[in-house]
Motif scaffolding. Structure first.
Motif, PDB file in Angstrom:
ATOM      1  N   LYS A 286      32.661  47.878  31.458  1.00 21.97           N
ATOM      2  CA  LYS A 286      31.685  47.386  32.438  1.00 21.97           C
ATOM      3  C   LYS A 286      30.458  46.826  31.741  1.00 21.97           C
ATOM      4  CE  LYS A 286      32.953  50.129  36.414  1.00 21.97           C
ATOM      5  NZ  LYS A 286      32.499  50.824  37.581  1.00 21.97           N
ATOM      6  N   ALA A 287      29.850  45.826  32.383  1.00 25.91           N
ATOM      7  CA  ALA A 287      28.608  45.242  31.868  1.00 25.91           C
ATOM      8  C   ALA A 287      27.814  44.754  33.073  1.00 25.91           C
ATOM      9  CB  ALA A 287      28.917  44.085  30.921  1.00 25.91           C
ATOM     10  N   HIS A 288      26.578  44.343  32.823  1.00 26.28           N
ATOM     11  CA  HIS A 288      25.822  43.743  33.913  1.00 26.28           C
ATOM     12  C   HIS A 288      24.834  42.728  33.362  1.00 26.28           C
ATOM     13  CE1 HIS A 288      22.866  46.860  32.831  1.00 26.28           C
ATOM     14  NE2 HIS A 288      21.984  45.995  33.281  1.00 26.28           N
TER      15      HIS A 288
ATOM     16  N   GLY B 297      27.309  42.705  38.482  1.00 22.83           N
ATOM     17  CA  GLY B 297      28.112  43.707  37.768  1.00 22.83           C
ATOM     18  C   GLY B 297      29.405  43.057  37.322  1.00 22.83           C
ATOM     19  N   LEU B 298      29.863  43.399  36.144  1.00 26.71           N
ATOM     20  CA  LEU B 298      31.073  42.783  35.596  1.00 26.71           C
ATOM     21  C   LEU B 298      31.993  43.881  35.074  1.00 26.71           C
ATOM     22  CD1 LEU B 298      32.537  40.162  34.604  1.00 26.71           C
ATOM     23  CD2 LEU B 298      31.240  40.411  32.473  1.00 26.71           C
ATOM     24  N   THR B 299      33.264  43.815  35.461  1.00 31.20           N
ATOM     25  CA  THR B 299      34.276  44.699  34.872  1.00 31.20           C
ATOM     26  C   THR B 299      35.338  43.821  34.227  1.00 31.20           C
ATOM     27  OG1 THR B 299      33.906  46.326  36.633  1.00 31.20           O
ATOM     28  CG2 THR B 299      35.882  46.599  35.288  1.00 31.20           C
ATOM     29  N   VAL B 300      35.536  44.003  32.939  1.00 29.29           N
ATOM     30  CA  VAL B 300      36.515  43.213  32.174  1.00 29.29           C
ATOM     31  C   VAL B 300      37.668  44.145  31.805  1.00 29.29           C
ATOM     32  CG1 VAL B 300      36.914  41.866  30.086  1.00 29.29           C
ATOM     33  CG2 VAL B 300      34.693  41.723  31.267  1.00 29.29           C
ATOM     34  N   SER B 301      38.898  43.750  32.180  1.00 29.01           N
ATOM     35  CA  SER B 301      40.072  44.592  31.920  1.00 29.01           C
ATOM     36  C   SER B 301      41.077  43.835  31.062  1.00 29.01           C
ATOM     37  CB  SER B 301      40.730  45.005  33.238  1.00 29.01           C
ATOM     38  OG  SER B 301      39.835  45.778  34.007  1.00 29.01           O
TER      39      SER B 301
END
Ligand SMILES: Nc1nc2c(c(=O)[nH]1)N=C([C@H](O)[C@H](O)COP(=O)(O)OP(=O)(O)OP(=O)(O)O)CN2
Ligand SMILES: [Zn+2]
Length: 136
Positions: free
Chosen positions: A8-10, A45-49
């Motif tokens: 996760k990042a933001h 909000g960012l979720t990278v998978s």
């Protein structure tokens, strides 16, 4: 066996939903308050998978620290505390909707991830609005 790791990042950024080739009436009709000429901001909000096989030696799909550094370089540094319309070249002629931001981010990260890994991102624009893109 393929396993997914996520990071996760933001970032905080200003934007305006607007098309230069539309009249101001049409921009107001379609984009409403998001067409405010003085911009408005979001805490994105960012979720990278990343999905791939576990390396038997390391036990990692990929080192999450490496993924964090890619997100920092490709997203957080260029987007955080920026005006997306004015400061970020990718949005000079591309409306910075959540959908378009998600595709831009996916393309930037995709170049840095091994081709045999799958990549999916989720971008939250508000607590209730979010977009998912996996390159299809
Ligand atoms: N398909 C899309 N629709 C909208 C986008 C978008 O990027 N893609 N963006 C906006 C606005 O920029 C903004 O994100 C909307 O903010 P707001 O209406 O305040 O949304 P909230 O969820 O915070 O508030 P609610 O009270 O729940 O509406 C608009 N549409
Ligand atoms: Zn907005």
């Amino acid at each position: 066996m393929r396993v997914t790791i996520s990071r996760k990042a933001h970032f905080n950024a200003a934007h305006r939903l607007h098309r230069k080739d539309w009249t101001s009436e049409k921009n107001d009709l379609v984009f409403g308050k998001c067409n405010n000429p003085n911009f408005h901001g979001h805490n994105y909000g960012l979720t990278v998978s990343v999905t791939g096989k576990i390396d038997p030696e390391t036990g990692f799909v990929m080192d999450v620290k490496v993924l964090a550094d890619i997100i920092l370089a490709e997203v957080e540094i260029p987007f955080d505390h920026k005006n997306l319309n004015l400061d970020v070249p990718e949005f000079q002629d591309l409306n910075p909707t959540a959908e378009n931001i998600a595709v831009v981010i996916w393309n930037k990260i995709r170049k840095r991830i091994q081709p045999d890994f799958d990549l999916e991102i989720v971008l939250n624009e508000t607590e209730r609005n979010f977009v998912t893109y996996k390159g299809e």
